[in-house]
Scaffold this motif. Structure first.
Motif, mmCIF file in Angstrom:
data_model
loop_
_atom_site.group_PDB
_atom_site.id
_atom_site.type_symbol
_atom_site.label_atom_id
_atom_site.label_comp_id
_atom_site.label_asym_id
_atom_site.label_seq_id
_atom_site.Cartn_x
_atom_site.Cartn_y
_atom_site.Cartn_z
ATOM 1 N N SER A 43 0.827 -1.212 0.000
ATOM 2 C CA SER A 43 0.000 0.000 0.000
ATOM 3 C C SER A 43 0.859 1.259 0.000
ATOM 4 C CB SER A 43 -0.937 0.003 1.220
ATOM 5 O OG SER A 43 -0.207 0.132 2.425
ATOM 6 N N ILE A 44 2.050 1.190 0.595
ATOM 7 C CA ILE A 44 2.948 2.339 0.636
ATOM 8 C C ILE A 44 3.614 2.549 -0.721
ATOM 9 C CG2 ILE A 44 4.956 3.342 1.796
ATOM 10 C CD1 ILE A 44 2.511 3.004 3.588
ATOM 11 N N VAL A 45 3.956 1.464 -1.381
ATOM 12 C CA VAL A 45 4.725 1.535 -2.625
ATOM 13 C C VAL A 45 3.840 1.865 -3.827
ATOM 14 C CG1 VAL A 45 6.214 0.174 -4.163
ATOM 15 C CG2 VAL A 45 6.484 -0.009 -1.701
ATOM 16 N N LYS A 46 2.527 1.757 -3.667
ATOM 17 C CA LYS A 46 1.631 2.022 -4.799
ATOM 18 C C LYS A 46 1.882 3.389 -5.433
ATOM 19 C CE LYS A 46 -2.319 -0.932 -3.704
ATOM 20 N NZ LYS A 46 -3.677 -0.993 -3.134
ATOM 21 N N GLY A 47 2.055 4.401 -4.581
ATOM 22 C CA GLY A 47 2.283 5.742 -5.112
ATOM 23 C C GLY A 47 3.589 5.859 -5.873
ATOM 24 N N GLU A 48 4.557 5.013 -5.571
ATOM 25 C CA GLU A 48 5.843 5.022 -6.269
ATOM 26 C C GLU A 48 5.791 4.214 -7.561
ATOM 27 O OE1 GLU A 48 9.879 6.249 -6.629
ATOM 28 O OE2 GLU A 48 8.215 6.919 -5.376
ATOM 29 N N LEU A 49 4.994 3.137 -7.562
ATOM 30 C CA LEU A 49 4.862 2.335 -8.772
ATOM 31 C C LEU A 49 4.193 3.127 -9.893
ATOM 32 C CD1 LEU A 49 3.751 -1.116 -7.300
ATOM 33 C CD2 LEU A 49 6.027 -0.441 -8.086
ATOM 34 N N HIS A 50 3.370 4.099 -9.525
ATOM 35 C CA HIS A 50 2.760 4.969 -10.520
ATOM 36 C C HIS A 50 2.930 6.404 -10.042
ATOM 37 C CE1 HIS A 50 0.056 5.893 -13.908
ATOM 38 N NE2 HIS A 50 -0.324 6.905 -13.157
ATOM 39 N N SER A 51 4.041 7.016 -10.445
ATOM 40 C CA SER A 51 4.321 8.398 -10.044
ATOM 41 C C SER A 51 4.531 9.238 -11.291
ATOM 42 C CB SER A 51 5.559 8.454 -9.147
ATOM 43 O OG SER A 51 6.658 7.870 -9.803
ATOM 44 N N TYR A 52 4.018 10.462 -11.259
ATOM 45 C CA TYR A 52 4.089 11.338 -12.422
ATOM 46 C C TYR A 52 5.222 12.344 -12.277
ATOM 47 C CZ TYR A 52 -0.396 9.661 -14.084
ATOM 48 O OH TYR A 52 -1.410 8.870 -14.554
ATOM 49 N N CYS A 53 5.741 12.758 -13.420
ATOM 50 C CA CYS A 53 6.675 13.878 -13.458
ATOM 51 C C CYS A 53 6.302 14.727 -14.672
ATOM 52 C CB CYS A 53 8.109 13.393 -13.548
ATOM 53 S SG CYS A 53 8.390 12.273 -14.925
ATOM 54 N N THR A 54 6.796 15.908 -14.714
ATOM 55 C CA THR A 54 6.424 16.833 -15.778
ATOM 56 C C THR A 54 7.645 17.186 -16.600
ATOM 57 O OG1 THR A 54 6.769 18.707 -14.316
ATOM 58 C CG2 THR A 54 4.533 17.811 -14.444
#
Length: 533
Positions: free
Chosen positions: A43-54
């Motif tokens: 659950s913690i790593v979910k945000g890292e597995l799909h992270s955006y950059c510009t």
């Protein structure tokens, strides 16, 4: 003779039995906390597995995380919304469904395996069975993190790892509940198991902090370190776990019993005279097997009761259908299905929700999500204390479920008002959501596993525990999956789904609540004295 130091006087003020019970309490607490510690990283790593950059004006990529792997990986251009720096295959537009499928793979395997685990666990040594499960769980938890270091981007690899991990983790719950049930009688069971069940929240908190420490720099370690901890606890289990008090000639109840002596296949317990009315008041099944229950005559001074040496092992293990016939098992199982659906949705999706709503990075969102588990600790203890005092397990669960539904609605609205509001609602929601879940999986399961209708058959406890928790795990599998499917349409819809689940959980308890209010102590049989016929 000099007076003993205060510390020594404190130590010797407790009996040998009490020290052993305290040791088993702490050991089983740590063993199952490590299981939950290994479940939290995903659950913690979910945000890292799909992270955006510009993309900046000079064409360079500006990252919103510090992941070295993300820096090294080639950027994938997304239409109109910048550059995605996630971890393939979770860098696609359907990432929520893919992440939900990971949760579903683990929890569905866990639910299916749980029904078999209780039956197998009744027939194998608990210590060896639990040790195997912890070593295997540590290996497959770490294997998920290995995908980071070997640059594995196969979705099938992560799904298969989750499925096998879910299966081996089913060894944990029936084993620790059975062991604790062997050591503690029914007196104050709600309080004792309410405190003990805080291992769930403690494990979740530690798992969040450990995973959060590496999530932005090396998310593979967010799985490998918890996996190593589970495996290490498995070794401690093999070295120190005592399955039953009879293994070291201790009593299983809080009252002291005369020390017996063994001869071959039987254990002999010399008995003191016990009036019939005293026998009828005894509620501990282990104590009941030590008494002669003719209901008319007291026991003679030199009377000896012959017991099987394995503490009831002479009785056959209960069948699956036999366990279902115990009054209350079906109702509490279905109630837990919906209660666990809510709890595990928070467990697997709360950090991502906080990231989206409060716009925090994944590490801070993971740390903040631990407040839900802090509230869960207080909720579990409160539910145990209230149910002990009122002697009404179902009514206590029903009251907390009734309060949880409007609280979840308030959570979805108030949490958007700022960080302070989110903190307050996390604590309150954690207490009300986790309270019924904790009570059913511990004290209620133990009550039903030693129900008066079983005539003292200790072989039922693991099977009953597995049926209740296995049915609950079906809900645990559905909750995160539904959240992954519904969340693209808005988080409000996810909370409506959770409120509906709470209402369903309450609905399945209506009959037991009515039975408790009209005939106290009858819902789980835990307050009704056991009598032989």
């Amino acid at each position: 003779m000099a007076q003993l130091p205060p510390g020594i006087r404190f130590i010797i003020s407790f009996s040998r039995d009490q020290w052993y019970r305290a040791f088993i309490f702490i050991l089983t607490f740590l063993l199952y906390a490590s299981f939950h510690l290994s479940r939290k990283p995903i659950s913690i790593v979910k945000g890292e597995l799909h992270s955006y950059c510009t993309a900046s004006n000079d064409g360079k990529v500006r990252f919103n995380s510090q992941s070295q792997k993300a820096r090294d990986a080639p950027a994938h251009q997304l239409p109109d919304n910048g550059t995605d720096c996630g971890w393939a295959p979770f860098d696609q537009d359907n990432y929520q469904q893919l992440l939900g499928a990971l949760d579903y793979s683990f929890l569905c395997a866990y639910a299916i395996g749980m029904y078999l685990s209780g039956i197998i666990g009744e027939r194998l040594p608990i210590r060896c069975y639990l040790t195997f499960g912890m070593l295997a769980s540590g290996a497959f938890t770490a294997l998920f993190g290995v995908g980071y270091f070997y640059n594995i981007h196969s979705f099938a690899f992560y799904v298969i790892t989750q499925i096998i991990n879910g299966l081996v983790q089913t060894t944990g719950w029936p084993s620790v509940v059975t062991c604790l049930g062997n050591w503690f009688g029914k007196g104050r069971r709600g309080l004792i198991m309410g405190v003990w069940n805080s291992h769930t929240s403690v494990g979740n908190i530690l798992g969040s902090l450990i995973a959060g420490y590496w999530v932005s720099t090396c998310w593979g370690l967010s799985f490998i370190v918890p996996g190593a901890i589970v495996a290490a606890m498995g070794i401690l289990c093999f070295l120190f776990l005592i399955e039953h008090p009879k293994d070291i000639a201790c009593s299983s109840s809080l009252a002291t019993h005369p020390r017996g002596y063994e001869n071959g296949a039987h254990r002999f317990w010399p008995q003191k005279p016990v009036p019939a009315e005293e026998r009828s008041k005894s509620q501990d099944p282990e104590m009941q097997r030590l008494l002669v229950s003719d209901g008319k005559h007291s026991v003679h001074q030199n009377h000896v009761v012959i017991l099987p040496a394995d503490g009831g092992g002479g009785m056959a293990a209960i069948s699956f259908t036999g366990a279902l016939k115990i009054p209350g098992v079906i109702e509490f199982s279905l109630c837990l299905l919906f209660a666990k659906l809510v709890s595990y949705t928070f467990l697997f999706w709360l950090p991502l929700y906080i990231t989206n709503v409060d716009h925090l990075d994944v590490k801070k969102a993971g740390e903040l999500s631990t407040l839900f588990d802090v509230g869960g600790i207080f909720g579990g203890v409160l539910a145990g204390v209230i149910s002990d005092r009122l002697e009404k397990r179902a009514s206590t669960c029903g009251l907390m479920l009734l309060l949880a539904a409007p609280t979840l609605y308030a959570f979805s609205s108030i949490s958007r008002m700022g960080l302070e509001a989110t903190i307050a609602m996390l604590l309150l929601s954690g207490a009300l959501v986790s309270g019924p879940y904790a009570l059913i999986t511990t004290a209620v399961s133990a009550d039903l596993g030693t129900h008066k209708s079983l005539k003292g058959n200790s072989h039922a406890l693991a099977t009953v525990t597995a049926i209740i928790d296995g049915t609950g795990s079906v809900g645990a599998a559905l909750g995160p999956l539904l959240a992954g499917l519904i969340s693209p349409s808005g988080w409000n819809n996810v909370f409506y789904m959770l409120m509906f689940a709470d209402a369903c959980a309450l609905l399945f308890l209506i009959r037991l609540i009515h039975k408790e209010l009209s005939c106290p102590g009858s819902a789980t049989g835990n307050q009704v004295p056991f009598k032989e016929h």
